[in-house]
Design an enzyme around this catalytic site. Structure first.
Site, short mmCIF file in Angstrom:
data_model
loop_
_atom_site.label_atom_id
_atom_site.label_comp_id
_atom_site.label_asym_id
_atom_site.label_seq_id
_atom_site.Cartn_x
_atom_site.Cartn_y
_atom_site.Cartn_z
N HIS A 24 -0.14 1.25 16.28
CA HIS A 24 0.00 0.05 17.25
C HIS A 24 1.05 -0.15 17.23
CE1 HIS A 24 -3.06 -0.89 14.05
NE2 HIS A 24 -2.50 -0.82 13.12
N TYR A 67 -0.27 4.56 10.71
CA TYR A 67 -0.47 3.31 11.89
C TYR A 67 0.39 2.80 12.60
CZ TYR A 67 -4.55 2.05 9.22
OH TYR A 67 -6.38 2.22 8.97
N LEU A 76 -11.45 -5.99 19.91
CA LEU A 76 -10.61 -4.62 19.57
C LEU A 76 -10.16 -3.71 20.76
CD1 LEU A 76 -8.54 -2.59 18.16
CD2 LEU A 76 -10.88 -1.22 17.43
N ASP A 136 -2.04 -7.32 14.98
CA ASP A 136 -1.18 -5.88 15.35
C ASP A 136 -1.65 -4.98 16.14
OD1 ASP A 136 -0.86 -5.30 12.41
OD2 ASP A 136 -2.51 -4.84 12.00
N ARG A 140 0.46 -1.36 -0.20
CA ARG A 140 0.14 0.18 0.00
C ARG A 140 1.25 1.29 -0.02
NH1 ARG A 140 -3.10 -2.15 5.02
NH2 ARG A 140 -1.59 -2.46 5.08
N ILE A 161 -16.30 -4.06 13.86
CA ILE A 161 -16.11 -3.29 11.66
C ILE A 161 -16.09 -4.84 11.61
CG2 ILE A 161 -15.44 -2.41 10.20
CD1 ILE A 161 -17.20 -1.50 12.08
N SER A 171 -10.25 -2.09 9.01
CA SER A 171 -10.62 -3.30 9.38
C SER A 171 -11.56 -4.29 8.70
CB SER A 171 -11.85 -2.97 10.66
OG SER A 171 -10.49 -2.75 11.99
N LYS A 229 2.22 1.54 7.42
CA LYS A 229 2.18 0.45 8.46
C LYS A 229 3.23 1.25 9.06
CE LYS A 229 1.22 -2.53 9.26
NZ LYS A 229 -0.21 -3.07 10.18
N GLU A 276 -5.60 4.42 14.22
CA GLU A 276 -6.02 3.51 14.65
C GLU A 276 -6.08 4.06 16.51
OE1 GLU A 276 -1.60 2.43 16.35
OE2 GLU A 276 -2.78 3.41 14.98
N VAL A 313 -6.78 -12.12 13.72
CA VAL A 313 -7.00 -10.70 12.56
C VAL A 313 -6.70 -9.37 13.94
CG1 VAL A 313 -8.53 -8.37 11.26
CG2 VAL A 313 -8.82 -10.59 11.31
N ALA A 314 -6.29 -9.56 14.81
CA ALA A 314 -6.24 -8.59 16.07
C ALA A 314 -4.50 -9.03 16.43
CB ALA A 314 -6.70 -8.88 17.52
#
Length: 371
Positions: free
Chosen positions: A96, A94, A240, A270, A15, A178, A134, A75, A118, A267-268
């Site tokens: 994190h 992001y 989340l 991160d 991205r 989400i 998400s 990222k 985020e 998916v969590a």
């Protein structure tokens, strides 16, 4: 303001932080945009498009980082980018930070103002810059899970939706936010037997209405979780807590009781993951097994569909980028509650309470620092 857009360097991260359309809007507003060579290539945006939109194409990452007032990424920076940090730099991406104390320390030591996508909130209290990714990750999680249920990838050899005369796979989605809602859309659409587990009964009622009874809703407690995870063919983690490390909802004991060849997509991850046996993986080496259960825990899942993901992300981030550029960073932080919520580090001070609690550090509210 000079805005820098470096090429992402995280494993298979394809991205890009700003599209040519965003460059055009920024340059028309009187700002300068530096774009690293080939930064948008994997998202199908060429250097020529950026140049035509008014960007200056820069050949090396250090020239982007070293000359920009604000760097816009996708990222969190990786270790080899830490050398570019410097006092006075604003980093908008992001972050994190909760599970990455070494990145936190680097931002603090180098006096970087780190604004995290985020943790920015809108007037409704939602997370507008986390939502689009998400959505992508939630939808992808079922596609990925369906693929890893195939025998050649270590799965049980199941077709997610079954066929007439053969039952579909059981999908357990942990978290009705989400990620969970978007995962459920795909799982239900593919014909899987789908259960969403959540603590919030009102949210479960909403989901029951949204899906018109086509999925099962289950109140979250250890008994329900253990039973549902044990019966599942595919478990998707979508829990989340904004800015904080994700709680370990599914224990290693629960994973040990799962079917051999079942699949977990966390998916969590991160934010550290909500499955106790989950550990971060990359697109180069995306999966591993624990007790015969396949784990897929890629920390940048949306990078697999970079054109869709970049467009979805920048639709949400660009108004904030423009506001920071137009107002100036300090003024924008003071004037905009949402941007202020996004500030995780400011001039050597940790300013995000959930990160501070996760890392057991001291913190101060950025409003007090600017007062």
């Amino acid at each position: 303001m000079i805005i820098g857009v470096p090429k992402e360097v995280k494993d298979h991260e394809s991205r890009v932080g700003i599209t040519p359309a965003g460059v055009k809007a920024l340059t028309e507003a009187g700002h300068k945009v530096l774009v690293e060579t080939h930064a948008g290539e994997l998202s199908a945006f060429t250097d020529d498009e950026y140049q035509s939109a008014g960007a200056e194409i820069v050949g090396a990452a250090h020239n982007v980082w070293g000359n920009a007032d604000m760097v816009v990424k996708v990222k969190e920076p990786v270790e080899k980018e830490y050398v570019f940090f410097r006092s006075g730099l604003t980093l908008f991406t992001y972050l994190h930070l909760a599970p990455v104390p070494e990145l936190t320390e680097q931002l603090l030591t180098k006096n970087v103002t780190g604004i995290a996508y985020e943790t920015i909130r809108d007037k409704a209290g939602t997370l507008p810059l986390l939502t689009p990714m998400s959505e992508v990750a939630g939808r992808m999680s079922v596609q990925v899970g369906a693929s890893y249920l195939e025998k050649e990838k270590g799965g049980r050899g199941l077709l997610l939706g079954g066929v007439p005369g053969v039952p579909p796979a059981n999908v357990c989605i942990i978290g009705g936010g989400i990620v969970g809602t978007n995962a459920a859309k795909i799982a239900v659409g593919m014909g899987a037997k789908t259960t969403i587990v959540d603590l919030n009964l009102n949210r479960l009622r909403e989901l029951d209405d949204i899906f018109n009874g086509r999925l099962f809703t289950l109140a979250s407690n250890s008994y329900n979780l253990e039973r549902t995870v044990r019966e599942a063919d595919l478990v998707i983690g979508g829990v989340l807590i904004p800015g904080a490390a994700a709680p370990k909802i599914v224990t290693k004991e629960m994973v040990a009781k799962m079917k051999k060849g079942a699949v977990i997509v966390d998916v969590a991850i991160d934010q550290g993951g909500c499955i106790e046996t989950a550990k971060p993986t990359t697109h180069s080496n995306p999966s591993y097994e624990v007790n015969g259960v396949v784990h897929y825990c890629v920390t940048n899942m949306p990078a697999a569909v970079p054109n869709t993901s970049t467009l979805a992300l920048t639709n949400a981030t660009f108004p904030y980028i423009l506001r920071l550029a137009q107002r100036g960073v300090k003024a924008a932080i003071l004037e905009d509650d949402g941007i202020r919520d996004g500030v995780n580090t400011f001039e050597g001070v940790l300013t995000c309470e959930p990160v501070a609690k996760s890392q057991k550090k001291e913190w101060k509210a950025v409003r007090d620092l600017l007062a």
